[in-house]
Design a protein around this motif. Structure first.
Motif, PDB file in Angstrom:
ATOM      1  N   ALA A   1     -74.339 -30.674 -11.303  1.00  0.00           N
ATOM      2  CA  ALA A   1     -73.272 -31.596 -11.665  1.00  0.00           C
ATOM      3  C   ALA A   1     -73.025 -32.671 -10.748  1.00  0.00           C
TER       4      ALA A   1
ATOM      5  N   ALA B   1     -73.790 -26.417  -9.305  1.00  0.00           N
ATOM      6  CA  ALA B   1     -72.910 -27.709  -8.540  1.00  0.00           C
ATOM      7  C   ALA B   1     -73.649 -28.826  -8.403  1.00  0.00           C
TER       8      ALA B   1
ATOM      9  N   LEU C   1     -66.890 -22.845  -8.017  1.00  0.00           N
ATOM     10  CA  LEU C   1     -67.893 -23.645  -8.835  1.00  0.00           C
ATOM     11  C   LEU C   1     -67.018 -24.568  -9.715  1.00  0.00           C
TER      12      LEU C   1
ATOM     13  N   ALA D   1     -67.124 -33.539  -8.603  1.00  0.00           N
ATOM     14  CA  ALA D   1     -68.039 -34.344  -8.964  1.00  0.00           C
ATOM     15  C   ALA D   1     -67.521 -35.236 -10.227  1.00  0.00           C
ATOM     16  N   GLY D   2     -66.957 -34.727 -10.939  1.00  0.00           N
ATOM     17  CA  GLY D   2     -66.169 -35.471 -12.154  1.00  0.00           C
ATOM     18  C   GLY D   2     -65.292 -36.549 -11.640  1.00  0.00           C
TER      19      GLY D   2
ATOM     20  N   VAL E   1     -67.414 -28.851  -9.643  1.00  0.00           N
ATOM     21  CA  VAL E   1     -67.621 -29.659 -10.790  1.00  0.00           C
ATOM     22  C   VAL E   1     -66.645 -30.711 -11.081  1.00  0.00           C
TER      23      VAL E   1
END
Length: 109
Positions: free
Chosen positions: A16, A13, A68, A75-76, A72
């Protein structure tokens, strides 16, 4: 499983979040790093009150993979919507968790 899997998941993570940080070239915010770290410690303190129940749920692979995937996705999405806020807080939270986990493992050894 336990701490090793927890560390691997947190590390992936964190990768990312760091990747998103470099892609966006967003500056890190110290107050938001601290906020993320404080959130991690607060969660760990709250979760420790019901550690068996939390561990029972967390040990399910579907829960771990969903968490998880969510990290991600955050984050994106955060890289697009609010990179300084989301990436700084996320990196602070994950680094703090990995440090916290390292201390716990060292104490248990």
């Amino acid at each position: 499983m336990g701490a090793r899997v927890d560390g691997i998941l947190a590390g992936v993570a964190l990768l990312a979040f760091v990747f998103a940080f470099f892609v966006t070239d967003a500056p890190l915010s110290t107050p938001l790093l601290v906020l993320g770290g404080t959130g991690t410690i607060a969660f760990e303190l709250a979760a420790s009150r019901h550690s068996r129940a939390v561990r029972r749920v967390w040990e399910r692979p579907v829960v771990q993979l969903t968490a998880l995937a969510g990290a991600v996705a955050i984050a994106g999405g955060g890289a697009v919507v609010a990179p300084v806020l989301v990436l700084s807080a996320g990196i602070g939270a994950l680094v703090t968790y990995l440090l916290f986990l390292s201390v716990v493992v060292a104490i248990r050894s």
